[in-house]
Design an enzyme around this catalytic site. Structure first.
Site, PDB file in Angstrom:
ATOM      1  N   HIS A   1       0.886  -1.160   0.000  1.00 33.16           N
ATOM      2  CA  HIS A   1       0.000   0.000   0.000  1.00 33.16           C
ATOM      3  C   HIS A   1       0.927   1.213   0.000  1.00 33.16           C
ATOM      4  CE1 HIS A   1      -2.947  -2.858   1.958  1.00 33.16           C
ATOM      5  NE2 HIS A   1      -3.589  -2.428   0.895  1.00 33.16           N
TER       6      HIS A   1
ATOM      7  N   ASP B   1       2.355   1.688   3.336  1.00 35.48           N
ATOM      8  CA  ASP B   1       3.327   0.675   3.787  1.00 35.48           C
ATOM      9  C   ASP B   1       4.722   1.160   3.398  1.00 35.48           C
ATOM     10  OD1 ASP B   1       1.395  -1.267   4.640  1.00 35.48           O
ATOM     11  OD2 ASP B   1       1.166  -1.946   2.564  1.00 35.48           O
TER      12      ASP B   1
ATOM     13  N   ASP C   1     -14.778 -11.705   4.420  1.00 32.03           N
ATOM     14  CA  ASP C   1     -13.593 -12.024   3.621  1.00 32.03           C
ATOM     15  C   ASP C   1     -12.556 -12.704   4.520  1.00 32.03           C
ATOM     16  OD1 ASP C   1     -11.510 -12.035   1.838  1.00 32.03           O
ATOM     17  OD2 ASP C   1     -11.292  -9.859   1.735  1.00 32.03           O
TER      18      ASP C   1
HETATM   19  C1  3MF Z   1      -9.263  -6.413   0.555  1.00 34.80           C
HETATM   20  C2  3MF Z   1      -8.016  -6.757  -0.082  1.00 34.80           C
HETATM   21  C3  3MF Z   1      -6.915  -5.789   0.091  1.00 34.80           C
HETATM   22  C4  3MF Z   1      -6.251  -5.481  -1.212  1.00 34.80           C
HETATM   23  C5  3MF Z   1      -5.102  -4.569  -0.991  1.00 34.80           C
HETATM   24  C6  3MF Z   1      -4.324  -4.272  -2.248  1.00 34.80           C
HETATM   25  C7  3MF Z   1      -5.898  -5.812   2.241  1.00 34.80           C
HETATM   26  O1  3MF Z   1     -10.175  -7.426   0.549  1.00 34.80           O
HETATM   27  O2  3MF Z   1      -7.908  -7.810  -0.649  1.00 34.80           O
HETATM   28  O3  3MF Z   1      -5.966  -6.368   0.966  1.00 34.80           O
HETATM   29  O4  3MF Z   1      -5.827  -6.635  -1.823  1.00 34.80           O
HETATM   30  O5  3MF Z   1      -5.576  -3.405  -0.468  1.00 34.80           O
HETATM   31  O6  3MF Z   1      -5.128  -3.828  -3.250  1.00 34.80           O
END
Ligand code: 3MF
Ligand code: MG
Length: 345
Positions: free
Chosen positions: A50, A53, A249
């Site tokens: 990110h 990050d 998720d």
């Molecule tokens: C959310 C995600 C995210 C994205 C990430 C990069 C934290 O469901 O999957 O992971 O993959 O932000 O695009």
């Protein structure tokens, strides 16, 4: 790189403290440097970022400061023999994006999102990658009547066009997801992401990233989502993981829920020489119960199962498969696949 030519990546958020919406962290945090040091040991070559990050607290920094911090991060990567796979704008945590970023009803939020994404593009350039992944976290609605889906679609297009215009070489991979954090997202599937990309001012520079759990949450099959994007040469990244049905998720280790579904993802990727196209990215989380010192095994498991499934796919008796397809004996084909997956026959 492994013997098949695949290279692997994960994001620093994949080593995490185990907090969930109902409870606090259960493991101490690892510093970014500690995380970075574990990549090679675990068999990984590249880091998914990110923007924050790479450059923490970037909203408080000038564009020049952001670039200089990103350059320092690139040096850190090089010291570990690592590269950046992509950078993704984190557009869902700032208080101004409470009701969306590119598609917020608040014009200030929309302006913030576009400016922030331009900084993400700067960071990508400094880290030496031409790939930006855009997960449209808050582009959707909690309440249908609160937003206009036509306006939102045009706002998404305008935002992507603005970034394409800002950075002449950047490639953008849209990562679709049907829900969470929003009730209903505007770009829920590969088809939506591809349609949006084709409609932009520079369609050659817009592709997709397929995340297994996101496809499953949309009620779709990840290997078909992969194949659909590959058919248009638009699959520029993957977030392999697994998901146990339609719920939150889960980001489970790859193949840990449905081995055959994972096999088919690997089969379609491998049959289409994905190792020449992109990296095998993971987006997996260790179970909350995992003790601190054991909280990287989900990465080890996912990577090695992927490679074992490459072997399983390559040793499948393709002639036999063709023969059974010709005979339309799909029950026998089912039997062949199941036995092959179990190492028999
Ligand atoms: C959310 C995600 C995210 C994205 C990430 C990069 C934290 O469901 O999957 O992971 O993959 O932000 O695009
Ligand atoms: Mg993801």
């Amino acid at each position: 790189m492994d013997k098949y030519g695949y290279r692997f990546s994960f994001g620093p958020w994949n080593i995490h403290e185990g907090a969930d919406p109902f409870g606090p962290p259960v493991r101490p945090a690892r510093s970014f440097d500690e995380k970075l040091a574990s990549y090679k040991t675990l068999g990984f070559d590249a880091v998914q970022f990110h923007d924050d990050d790479a450059v923490p607290g970037l909203d408080a920094l000038s564009p020049a400061q952001i670039r200089s911090e990103a350059r320092a991060m690139r040096q850190k990567l090089e010291n570990q023999g690592l590269v950046a796979e992509f950078v993704a704008p984190r557009l869902w945590e700032h208080p101004i994006t409470v009701d969306g970023a590119f598609t917020s009803n608040d014009p200030q939020a929309r302006a913030y999102a576009i400016e922030r994404t331009k900084r993400t593009a700067d960071i990508a350039e400094e880290l030496g990658t031409d790939l930006m992944v855009v997960w449209l976290a808050r582009e959707g609605s909690y309440l249908r009547e609160s937003k206009n889906v036509l306006d939102a679609t045009h706002q998404l297009l305008e935002a992507i066009n603005a970034i394409l215009e800002y950075h002449p070489r950047l490639r953008i991979a849209i990562e679709p997801k049907p829900n969470e954090p929003m009730d209903l997202a505007y770009i829920p599937t590969m088809g939506h992401a591809l349609a949006l990309g084709f409609q932009t001012s520079q369609p050659d520079r817009v592709g997709v990233l397929m995340e297994s759990a996101h496809s499953i949450l949309a009620g779709l099959d990840p290997s078909d989502e992969i194949g659909f994007a590959l058919a248009f040469r638009k699959l520029w990244g993957v977030h392999l993981n697994d998901q146990n049905g339609l719920k939150f998720d889960e980001d489970r280790s790859f193949a840990s829920v449905d081995l055959r579904r994972a096999f088919n993802q690997v089969r379609v990727l491998d049959e289409n020489r994905y190792w020449e196209i992109g990296l095998v990215g993971l987006d997996v989380k260790a179970m909350r119960t995992q003790p601190f010192e054991l909280a990287t095994k989900h990465l080890r498991n996912s990577l090695h199962i992927f490679l074992q499934l490459v072997e399983v796919s390559r040793t499948l008796d393709r002639l036999k498969v063709q023969q059974l397809i010709a005979e339309r004996d799909y029950e026998e084909l089912d039997w062949l696949i199941l036995n092959h997956l179990m190492g028999k026959g």
